[in-house]
Design a protein around this motif. Structure first.
Motif, PDB file in Angstrom:
ATOM      1  N   ILE A 130       3.546   1.430  -1.912  1.00  0.00           N
ATOM      2  CA  ILE A 130       3.767   0.166  -2.615  1.00  0.00           C
ATOM      3  C   ILE A 130       2.421  -0.484  -2.903  1.00  0.00           C
ATOM      4  O   ILE A 130       1.648  -0.757  -1.982  1.00  0.00           O
ATOM      5  N   ARG A 131       2.153  -0.725  -4.158  1.00  0.00           N
ATOM      6  CA  ARG A 131       0.878  -1.275  -4.584  1.00  0.00           C
ATOM      7  C   ARG A 131       0.873  -2.796  -4.445  1.00  0.00           C
ATOM      8  O   ARG A 131       1.859  -3.459  -4.759  1.00  0.00           O
ATOM      9  N   VAL A 132      -0.248  -3.350  -3.995  1.00  0.00           N
ATOM     10  CA  VAL A 132      -0.375  -4.776  -3.744  1.00  0.00           C
ATOM     11  C   VAL A 132      -1.406  -5.392  -4.675  1.00  0.00           C
ATOM     12  O   VAL A 132      -2.497  -4.846  -4.856  1.00  0.00           O
ATOM     13  N   SER A 144       1.680  -9.947  -5.391  1.00  0.00           N
ATOM     14  CA  SER A 144       2.666  -9.229  -6.191  1.00  0.00           C
ATOM     15  C   SER A 144       2.659  -7.786  -5.706  1.00  0.00           C
ATOM     16  O   SER A 144       1.592  -7.233  -5.438  1.00  0.00           O
ATOM     17  N   ILE A 145       3.827  -7.188  -5.589  1.00  0.00           N
ATOM     18  CA  ILE A 145       3.893  -5.786  -5.182  1.00  0.00           C
ATOM     19  C   ILE A 145       4.557  -4.970  -6.288  1.00  0.00           C
ATOM     20  O   ILE A 145       5.338  -5.484  -7.075  1.00  0.00           O
ATOM     21  N   SER A 146       4.212  -3.685  -6.341  1.00  0.00           N
ATOM     22  CA  SER A 146       4.681  -2.829  -7.430  1.00  0.00           C
ATOM     23  C   SER A 146       6.184  -2.635  -7.407  1.00  0.00           C
ATOM     24  O   SER A 146       6.836  -2.577  -8.456  1.00  0.00           O
ATOM     25  N   ILE A 173       7.923  -9.127  -7.393  1.00  0.00           N
ATOM     26  CA  ILE A 173       8.058  -7.670  -7.329  1.00  0.00           C
ATOM     27  C   ILE A 173       8.012  -7.174  -8.760  1.00  0.00           C
ATOM     28  O   ILE A 173       8.871  -7.506  -9.574  1.00  0.00           O
ATOM     29  N   GLN A 174       6.993  -6.398  -9.091  1.00  0.00           N
ATOM     30  CA  GLN A 174       6.755  -6.024 -10.477  1.00  0.00           C
ATOM     31  C   GLN A 174       7.698  -4.941 -10.982  1.00  0.00           C
ATOM     32  O   GLN A 174       7.867  -4.775 -12.184  1.00  0.00           O
ATOM     33  N   GLY A 175       8.280  -4.185 -10.082  1.00  0.00           N
ATOM     34  CA  GLY A 175       9.224  -3.147 -10.466  1.00  0.00           C
ATOM     35  C   GLY A 175      10.580  -3.411  -9.843  1.00  0.00           C
ATOM     36  O   GLY A 175      10.999  -4.556  -9.696  1.00  0.00           O
ATOM     37  N   TYR A 176      11.258  -2.343  -9.447  1.00  0.00           N
ATOM     38  CA  TYR A 176      12.582  -2.482  -8.864  1.00  0.00           C
ATOM     39  C   TYR A 176      12.497  -2.955  -7.415  1.00  0.00           C
ATOM     40  O   TYR A 176      11.485  -2.792  -6.737  1.00  0.00           O
ATOM     41  N   CYS A 177      13.585  -3.519  -6.955  1.00  0.00           N
ATOM     42  CA  CYS A 177      13.740  -3.912  -5.552  1.00  0.00           C
ATOM     43  C   CYS A 177      15.007  -3.256  -5.044  1.00  0.00           C
ATOM     44  O   CYS A 177      16.113  -3.684  -5.374  1.00  0.00           O
ATOM     45  N   ASP A 178      14.848  -2.192  -4.270  1.00  0.00           N
ATOM     46  CA  ASP A 178      15.986  -1.432  -3.761  1.00  0.00           C
ATOM     47  C   ASP A 178      16.154  -1.765  -2.282  1.00  0.00           C
ATOM     48  O   ASP A 178      15.300  -1.433  -1.463  1.00  0.00           O
ATOM     49  N   LEU A 179      17.239  -2.412  -1.931  1.00  0.00           N
ATOM     50  CA  LEU A 179      17.433  -2.888  -0.565  1.00  0.00           C
ATOM     51  C   LEU A 179      18.233  -1.914   0.293  1.00  0.00           C
ATOM     52  O   LEU A 179      18.687  -2.270   1.376  1.00  0.00           O
ATOM     53  N   THR A 180      18.374  -0.675  -0.172  1.00  0.00           N
ATOM     54  CA  THR A 180      18.956   0.370   0.663  1.00  0.00           C
ATOM     55  C   THR A 180      18.019   0.613   1.843  1.00  0.00           C
ATOM     56  O   THR A 180      16.828   0.830   1.664  1.00  0.00           O
TER      57      THR A 180
END
Length: 232
Positions: free
Chosen positions: A84-86, A95-97, A125-132
């Motif tokens: 994960i890019r910061v 901001s994170i990727s 969050i610059q991309g998706y946020c997957d909470l799985t």
């Protein structure tokens, strides 16, 4: 302007960790620094989450190795290890990727990661946020998600009212739209947050085509759902 931390290739680093019997060389700061320095993954905000069956499957031994790998690391270093890019914004926020647990077993907490602490200071969050694989009850200081928000059917989430903008879709890993509605109802989503996306089902593979929040009627639909939920 933001100061960008180098990204890393999650799969490359983690696969090396899982193949290592003792992590003898990988645990060295010099080698880790070199891996982070030479790995470059650009941010593409609309990149879709990785389906669980394509993620790395951890054994209990692997999990212990991974816990050893991140022991004593800062939040930014843990993000880097997870691929994960910061970025640091001018006001000091982050901001994170993207946000995701990259394995097909266990969870952030099983690895000893406090997600609330990990997300401290993260506003975007610059991309998706997957909470799985996540046990978060809310998204802490996160105000904007530029990609898809993936919510598992058996989510621990209780409140998403703090998220001010979701640029793409909310996707629930449910089998039908009724189950999706049941999950979404309890989360106190701001109707104005869902700017252009829809609420739909099945993030992995072909979408069912079922949704209840078209762009032109998303506010009315979410308001109706929340009103119904408030009387239950």
């Amino acid at each position: 302007m933001s100061l960008i931390h180098p990204a890393c290739d999650t799969r490359h680093i983690i696969q090396r960790a899982m193949k290592s019997k003792t992590l003898g060389t990988l645990a060295k700061e010099e080698e880790m620094a070199e891996l982070l320095r030479t790995s470059n993954t650009s941010i593409v905000y609309h990149t879709k989450p990785t389906p669980p069956h394509k993620r790395i499957l951890l054994t209990k031994e692997d999990l212990q190795n991974f816990k050893y790998l991140i022991k004593g690391k800062s939040n930014d270093e843990i993000f880097n290890t997870l691929g994960i890019r910061v970025e640091y914004n001018e006001n000091g926020s982050k901001s994170i990727s993207h946000y995701s647990w990259p394995f097909n077993s266990f969870s952030f907490s099983a690895a000893g990661i406090d997600e609330e602490k990990l997300l401290e200071g993260v506003t975007e969050i610059q991309g998706y946020c997957d909470l799985t694989g996540s046990k978060l009850e809310n998204l802490c200081s996160v105000k904007r998600i530029r990609g898809d928000l993936v919510i598992p059917l058996f989510t621990k989430l209780k409140d998403l009212s703090g998220v001010e903008q979701i640029d793409r879709n909310i996707i629930c890993s449910a089998e039908n739209i009724e189950d999706t509605k049941d999950v979404i109802k309890k989360l106190n989503i701001n109707p104005q947050a869902l700017k252009n996306g829809v609420v739909t089902t099945k993030p992995w593979g072909i979408y069912t085509g079922e949704f209840y929040s078209l762009p032109q009627q998303q506010t009315e639909q979410l308001n109706k759902i929340q009103a119904e939920a408030s009387y239950k």
